[in-house]
Design a protein around this motif. Structure first.
Motif, PDB file in Angstrom:
ATOM      1  N   MET A 132       0.857  -1.242  -0.054  1.00 11.71           N
ATOM      2  CA  MET A 132      -0.179  -0.119   0.046  1.00 11.71           C
ATOM      3  C   MET A 132       0.853   1.309  -0.158  1.00 11.71           C
ATOM      4  O   MET A 132       0.480   2.231  -0.607  1.00 11.71           O
ATOM      5  N   ALA A 133       2.133   1.170   0.843  1.00  6.47           N
ATOM      6  CA  ALA A 133       2.995   2.398   0.710  1.00  6.47           C
ATOM      7  C   ALA A 133       3.527   2.636  -0.628  1.00  6.47           C
ATOM      8  O   ALA A 133       3.717   3.774  -0.906  1.00  6.47           O
ATOM      9  N   ARG A 134       3.674   1.613  -1.258  1.00  8.49           N
ATOM     10  CA  ARG A 134       4.447   1.810  -2.585  1.00  8.49           C
ATOM     11  C   ARG A 134       3.479   2.452  -3.754  1.00  8.49           C
ATOM     12  O   ARG A 134       3.982   2.934  -4.637  1.00  8.49           O
ATOM     13  N   ARG A 135       2.203   2.049  -3.482  1.00  9.42           N
ATOM     14  CA  ARG A 135       1.148   2.920  -4.299  1.00  9.42           C
ATOM     15  C   ARG A 135       1.059   4.193  -4.372  1.00  9.42           C
ATOM     16  O   ARG A 135       1.073   4.941  -3.214  1.00  9.42           O
ATOM     17  N   THR A 136       1.057   4.823  -5.456  1.00 14.23           N
ATOM     18  CA  THR A 136       1.004   6.291  -5.491  1.00 14.23           C
ATOM     19  C   THR A 136      -0.378   6.678  -5.849  1.00 14.23           C
ATOM     20  O   THR A 136      -0.949   5.911  -6.602  1.00 14.23           O
ATOM     21  N   PRO A 137      -0.934   7.550  -5.230  1.00 20.35           N
ATOM     22  CA  PRO A 137      -2.225   7.965  -5.551  1.00 20.35           C
ATOM     23  C   PRO A 137      -2.291   8.753  -6.772  1.00 20.35           C
ATOM     24  O   PRO A 137      -1.484   9.082  -7.197  1.00 20.35           O
ATOM     25  N   PRO A 138      -3.693   8.402  -7.566  1.00 19.51           N
ATOM     26  CA  PRO A 138      -3.731   9.093  -8.848  1.00 19.51           C
ATOM     27  C   PRO A 138      -3.561  10.409  -9.014  1.00 19.51           C
ATOM     28  O   PRO A 138      -3.930  11.068  -7.917  1.00 19.51           O
ATOM     29  N   PRO A 139      -2.965  11.268  -9.831  1.00 14.38           N
ATOM     30  CA  PRO A 139      -2.816  12.190  -9.699  1.00 14.38           C
ATOM     31  C   PRO A 139      -4.033  13.099  -9.697  1.00 14.38           C
ATOM     32  O   PRO A 139      -4.983  12.980 -10.408  1.00 14.38           O
ATOM     33  N   THR A 140      -4.163  14.552  -9.032  1.00 16.25           N
ATOM     34  CA  THR A 140      -5.207  15.387  -8.883  1.00 16.25           C
ATOM     35  C   THR A 140      -5.589  15.740 -10.680  1.00 16.25           C
ATOM     36  O   THR A 140      -4.469  16.472 -11.265  1.00 16.25           O
ATOM     37  N   PRO A 141      -6.732  15.528 -11.150  1.00  8.11           N
ATOM     38  CA  PRO A 141      -6.860  16.093 -12.499  1.00  8.11           C
ATOM     39  C   PRO A 141      -6.930  17.723 -12.579  1.00  8.11           C
ATOM     40  O   PRO A 141      -7.207  18.324 -11.520  1.00  8.11           O
ATOM     41  N   ASP A 142      -6.557  18.272 -13.547  1.00  6.73           N
ATOM     42  CA  ASP A 142      -6.597  19.565 -13.635  1.00  6.73           C
ATOM     43  C   ASP A 142      -8.092  20.337 -13.782  1.00  6.73           C
ATOM     44  O   ASP A 142      -8.243  21.137 -13.085  1.00  6.73           O
ATOM     45  N   TRP A 143      -9.059  19.356 -14.446  1.00  7.26           N
ATOM     46  CA  TRP A 143     -10.374  19.832 -14.767  1.00  7.26           C
ATOM     47  C   TRP A 143     -11.411  18.970 -14.322  1.00  7.26           C
ATOM     48  O   TRP A 143     -11.144  17.589 -14.663  1.00  7.26           O
TER      49      TRP A 143
END
Length: 109
Positions: free
Chosen positions: A38-49
């Protein structure tokens, strides 16, 4: 038949508890591996719009254009590109009054 001696009972208890300890050790190892994954997983990037929509019998109806970090978007959310955000504003989809994507996009009516 006579009862097992106290020593035999204690030895049995020790074997049982060692088995339980091994089981707990396996659980701990599995949990450590799960947490590491779980620590290795990166959250998806915040979308711009974001385009917020509401369901209708004809499909999703656009409700508003938002910045990606806006938490005020009602209904369903769909990630959109800058060009799609500008096009939606041009088609009359309102800009969120809280995050003001029209200002960030440089949209002038």
């Amino acid at each position: 038949m006579s009862e097992p001696s106290r020593l035999a009972q204690l030895q049995f208890l020790r074997r049982y508890l060692l088995g339980e300890l091994e089981r707990v050790e396996r659980w701990i190892t599995a949990e450590e591996q799960r947490e590491a994954a779980m620590a290795r997983r990166t959250p998806p990037p915040t979308p711009d719009w974001i385009l917020s929509t509401m369901s209708s019998g004809r499909g999703p109806l656009p409700q508003g254009v938002h910045t990606g970090a806006c938490h005020m978007a009602p209904g369903n959310r769909r990630t959109i590109t800058r060009e799609q955000a500008l096009a939606a504003l041009g088609e009359g989809v309102p800009a969120c009054e809280f995050c003001r994507p029209d200002t960030e996009l440089g949209w002038l009516e």
